[in-house]
Motif scaffolding. Structure first.
Motif, PDB file in Angstrom:
ATOM      1  N   MET A   1      -5.810  -2.368   2.664  1.00  0.00           N
ATOM      2  CA  MET A   1      -6.202  -1.384   1.674  1.00  0.00           C
ATOM      3  C   MET A   1      -4.949  -0.806   1.010  1.00  0.00           C
ATOM      4  O   MET A   1      -3.967  -0.508   1.677  1.00  0.00           O
ATOM      5  CB  MET A   1      -7.003  -0.284   2.367  1.00  0.00           C
ATOM      6  CG  MET A   1      -7.436   0.807   1.469  1.00  0.00           C
ATOM      7  SD  MET A   1      -9.189   1.001   1.657  1.00  0.00           S
ATOM      8  CE  MET A   1      -9.647   1.549   0.069  1.00  0.00           C
TER       9      MET A   1
ATOM     10  N   LYS B   1      -3.149   2.166  -1.120  1.00  0.00           N
ATOM     11  CA  LYS B   1      -3.253   3.596  -1.402  1.00  0.00           C
ATOM     12  C   LYS B   1      -2.503   3.897  -2.703  1.00  0.00           C
ATOM     13  O   LYS B   1      -1.308   3.596  -2.823  1.00  0.00           O
ATOM     14  CB  LYS B   1      -2.644   4.390  -0.243  1.00  0.00           C
ATOM     15  CG  LYS B   1      -2.679   5.894  -0.443  1.00  0.00           C
ATOM     16  CD  LYS B   1      -2.081   6.604   0.762  1.00  0.00           C
ATOM     17  CE  LYS B   1      -2.079   8.115   0.566  1.00  0.00           C
ATOM     18  NZ  LYS B   1      -1.457   8.799   1.702  1.00  0.00           N
TER      19      LYS B   1
ATOM     20  N   GLU C   1       1.149  -0.501   5.848  1.00  0.00           N
ATOM     21  CA  GLU C   1       0.497   0.307   4.815  1.00  0.00           C
ATOM     22  C   GLU C   1       1.077  -0.060   3.449  1.00  0.00           C
ATOM     23  O   GLU C   1       2.288  -0.227   3.300  1.00  0.00           O
ATOM     24  CB  GLU C   1       0.727   1.789   5.100  1.00  0.00           C
ATOM     25  CG  GLU C   1       0.005   2.712   4.151  1.00  0.00           C
ATOM     26  CD  GLU C   1       0.126   4.175   4.558  1.00  0.00           C
ATOM     27  OE1 GLU C   1      -0.352   5.013   3.792  1.00  0.00           O
ATOM     28  OE2 GLU C   1       0.703   4.476   5.619  1.00  0.00           O
TER      29      GLU C   1
END
Length: 165
Positions: free
Chosen positions: A1, A3, A58
C-alpha cells in the motif's frame, strides 16, 4: 500500500510537457523516511522524488507520476545512454528514494517493496526492465555515489523481472 505524503509546490512541477516516463532512477536517501517526508515538504528544499521506500517496506508517494519531481539534479559527467539531449531528465524519469545510507545493505522488506513497485511502474509505462531503463542516480549526476556500493543493479533488475515470471 502506498501512503500519499505530497511535496511542497516549489519542489516539483505539474505535468511533464510532452514526455512520459521512460526510465526509473534509483536513489538512496542518506537518511530516514521521516526525514525525507519533512525535507520534501520544506519549500526551501527545491527537491523531491516520486516515491520513497522505508526499511520496513513502507512506500510513501511525494509527487504524482504525471508530474515532474526534481530528483536527478543537474547533469554531471552522465554515463546514462538514455539521456535526451537538451532536455531535463526529470521530465522523462521517475525517481524512487530508499531509506538509509549508501554504505548500508538494504533490508529485504525494502528491496521487496522497491522491486515490486518498479515492476508495476515498468508495466504501466512500458519501460523495459533492463540496465538502460532502471538506472542509478550516479549515472546522471556523478557527484553522489547514489544509491551506493551496496546496491547491485543486475541482481535488482533480475528480481524486478521475476514478478512477471
Amino acid at each position: 500500500m502506498v501512503k500519499w505524503i505530497g511535496a511542497a509546490k516549489t519542489n516539483f512541477k505539474p505535468g511533464r510537457q510532452i514526455y512520459k516516463p521512460k526510465a526509473i532512477v534509483i536513489h538512496i536517501m542518506g537518511g530516514s523516511l521521516a526525514g525525507t517526508d519533512t525535507w520534501f515538504n520544506n519549500p526551501a528544499a527545491m527537491v523531491s522524488a516520486h516515491y520513497g521506500i522505508g526499511k520496513n517496506g513502507e512506500i510513501h508517494q511525494y509527487v504524482k507520476e504525471e508530474d515532474t519531481a526534481f530528483h536527478t539534479g543537474k547533469l554531471n559527467n552522465p554515463t546514462w545512454t538514455g539521456l535526451i539531449k537538451g532536455t531535463n531528465p526529470n521530465l522523462y524519469t521517475l525517481g524512487i528514494e530508499h531509506e538509509g545510507q549508501p554504505s548500508v545493505l538494504w533490508t529485504s522488506a525494502m528491496e521487496d517493496a522497491s522491486t515490486k513497485l518498479v515492476y508495476d511502474l515498468c508495466k504501466k509505462y512500458d519501460i523495459p526492465m533492463d540496465v538502460d531503463h532502471i538506472i542509478r542516480h550516479h549515472e546522471i549526476y556523478d557527484l553522489h555515489n547514489c544509491p551506493g556500493p551496496c546496491w547491485d543493479k543486475q541482481t535488482y533488475i533480475d528480481k524486478v523481472k521475476s514478478y512477471g515470471a
